[in-house]
Scaffold this active site. Structure first.
Site, PDB file in Angstrom:
ATOM      1  N   HIS A 198      82.686  11.133  23.521  1.00 24.60           N
ATOM      2  CA  HIS A 198      82.159  10.829  24.731  1.00 24.60           C
ATOM      3  C   HIS A 198      83.049  11.088  26.009  1.00 24.60           C
ATOM      4  O   HIS A 198      82.715  10.762  27.231  1.00 24.60           O
ATOM      5  CB  HIS A 198      81.949   9.243  24.805  1.00 24.60           C
ATOM      6  CG  HIS A 198      81.119   8.750  23.564  1.00 24.60           C
ATOM      7  ND1 HIS A 198      79.656   9.325  23.710  1.00 24.60           N
ATOM      8  CD2 HIS A 198      81.152   8.154  22.236  1.00 24.60           C
ATOM      9  CE1 HIS A 198      79.004   8.715  22.620  1.00 24.60           C
ATOM     10  NE2 HIS A 198      80.041   8.101  21.728  1.00 24.60           N
ATOM     11  N   ARG A 245      77.460  -1.457  18.063  1.00 26.62           N
ATOM     12  CA  ARG A 245      77.798   0.017  18.439  1.00 26.62           C
ATOM     13  C   ARG A 245      79.009   0.567  17.953  1.00 26.62           C
ATOM     14  O   ARG A 245      78.993   1.588  17.254  1.00 26.62           O
ATOM     15  CB  ARG A 245      77.531   0.442  19.687  1.00 26.62           C
ATOM     16  CG  ARG A 245      77.140   1.826  19.966  1.00 26.62           C
ATOM     17  CD  ARG A 245      75.733   2.092  19.618  1.00 26.62           C
ATOM     18  NE  ARG A 245      75.525   3.669  19.501  1.00 26.62           N
ATOM     19  CZ  ARG A 245      75.763   4.295  18.408  1.00 26.62           C
ATOM     20  NH1 ARG A 245      76.557   3.903  17.291  1.00 26.62           N
ATOM     21  NH2 ARG A 245      75.743   5.689  18.371  1.00 26.62           N
ATOM     22  N   CYS A 249      79.682   3.713  15.099  1.00 29.68           N
ATOM     23  CA  CYS A 249      80.290   5.076  15.434  1.00 29.68           C
ATOM     24  C   CYS A 249      81.540   5.086  14.403  1.00 29.68           C
ATOM     25  O   CYS A 249      81.853   6.229  13.914  1.00 29.68           O
ATOM     26  CB  CYS A 249      81.042   4.673  16.769  1.00 29.68           C
ATOM     27  SG  CYS A 249      79.813   5.121  18.187  1.00 29.68           S
TER      28      CYS A 249
END
Lengths: 288, 119
Positions: A198, A245, A249
């Protein structure tokens, strides 16, 4: 003698410089973080990062805009709202614990509690409210907890994230630094950090998925994901907190995930949210 | 003729008896050797399994345990229970290696930060 002094001075400079590099304060971190994304995606206005991948991919944005015409999270939000106002056995409700929720409070979470010397997330506060009133806490990460939190997020739409890291409090800074280290540390068998996907690779694909920029990710959580929706059933199946989340991940990079509301995930959420300070809340967001 | 037949029959019986005794001896030795090998493998498994558990704990203590170690250990234990020590040892070795690599990863990442990404 002169050269000896020079070497000593250089060594002292290096010694001082190294920790400075690692110990840039939250404000400096935020400035560098934001500038990085603005440079990487020129032409994308800062507030647009709150829309995640939809800020950087026109095709996906068009699809998302169509989904937003009949948002799949509406039924779940109604359930979240009902839970929020539902009376406990003692006559109180979650609304009593969060009297300013209708004005918008999500932007201030997670916050540093100097008395408890720990970071308090919105989901932790919701379950603590239930326990304090003699109710069973919700299950973490999804279901009703995520729906209530999404409803509070919905009431906070448009408010700008304002997470505070008191720089004069070494304990608060230690939590922040812990979260920062987590974010940048590679982990799991695949040796990936949050930042690998990210920070280094937003806008690129990992298998069929487009990687979102870390800037603005937290604004739309709890989110409503089509992937989660497909795995469950009922109006709440698609909801998940940011820590749900994180768990996903971590599993994807083959690292053992931490428990919801662990010190690891709360500190990560603290750092991660602080990095989106100033961006508008738009929870719940629809994501794939 | 009768005496000849008698002698012949006795010889056949003797040779069969001797043959049977010989077979029994080889089979017993083989079984004993097999059981010894199994015991050695069981001991090897126990040792590697313990080392794998320790390696997993060490990685977990710093927050760098990998996802599948628990699964490997569970499968290793199940294989050992069935007497399939080759499979059990292979799985325990895998778990041990992943535990050790997780800890090494921690050592290499403990000072990770934005500087690693040019920030």
């Amino acid at each position: 003698m002169k050269s000896k002094t020079l070497i000593l001075a250089a060594a002292a400079g290096l010694a001082a410089g190294a920790p400075l590099l690692a110990q840039a304060g939250p404000k400096e971190d935020l400035k560098a973080f934001r500038e990085y994304y603005m440079k990487r995606f020129p032409g994308v206005p800062l507030d647009e990062f709150a829309n995640g991948v939809y800020a950087i991919d026109a095709g996906m944005r068009a699809e998302w805009e169509q989904m937003e015409e009949f948002p799949p999270y509406e039924l779940g939000l109604d359930i979240g709202k009902a839970e929020f106002y539902k009376k406990f056995k003692n006559g109180k409700s979650l609304a009593d614990c969060f009297p300013d929720a209708e004005k918008g409070i999500k932007q201030n979470y997670p916050y540093w509690d100097p008395k408890r010397k720990e970071v308090i997330t919105l989901e932790l506060a919701i379950n603590e409210c239930r326990k304090a009133n003699g109710e069973k806490p919700y299950k973490w990460k999804k279901g009703k907890l995520a729906a209530v939190s999404a409803y509070i997020g919905y009431l906070s739409r448009g408010k700008r994230i304002n997470v505070v890291v008191p720089e004069d409090d070494p304990d608060a800074l230690a939590w922040y630094e812990r979260g920062k280290r987590f974010f940048y540390a590679k982990r799991g068998q695949l040796n990936f950090s949050c930042a690998d996907c990210h920070v280094a690779n937003p806008g690129r694909r990992i298998r069929a998925n487009l990687l979102s920029p870390a800037l603005g990710q937290v604004t739309h959580f709890p989110a409503y994901r089509k992937k989660w929706e497909a795995k469950g059933s009922g109006a709440l199946a698609g909801f998940g907190t940011i820590q749900r989340r994180y768990t996903g991940c971590n599993k994807q990079v083959r690292a053992k995930p931490f428990k919801a509301q662990s010190v690891e995930y709360r500190s990560l959420e603290y750092f991660h949210t602080y990095m989106s300070n100033g961006l508008p809340i738009n929870a719940p967001g629809v994501r794939m | 003729m009768k005496i000849k037949t008698l002698i012949g029959t006795s010889l056949v019986a003797l040779s069969m008896a001797l043959g049977a005794a010989g077979c029994a001896g080889t089979g017993g030795q083989q079984a004993a050797a097999k059981s010894q090998a199994q015991s050695a493998k069981a001991a090897e498994f126990d040792r590697i399994y313990k080392e794998a558990v320790a390696a997993r704990k060490k990685a977990a203590s710093v927050g760098f345990e990998w996802r599948d170690i628990g699964k490997f250990l569970k499968k290793a234990k199940a294989a050992a229970k069935k007497g399939d020590y080759d499979k059990a040892i292979k799985l325990a070795k895998k778990a041990k290696a992943q535990g050790e690599l997780g800890y090494q990863q921690y050592l290499s990442q403990r000072n990770a930060g934005p500087h690693n990404y040019g920030l």
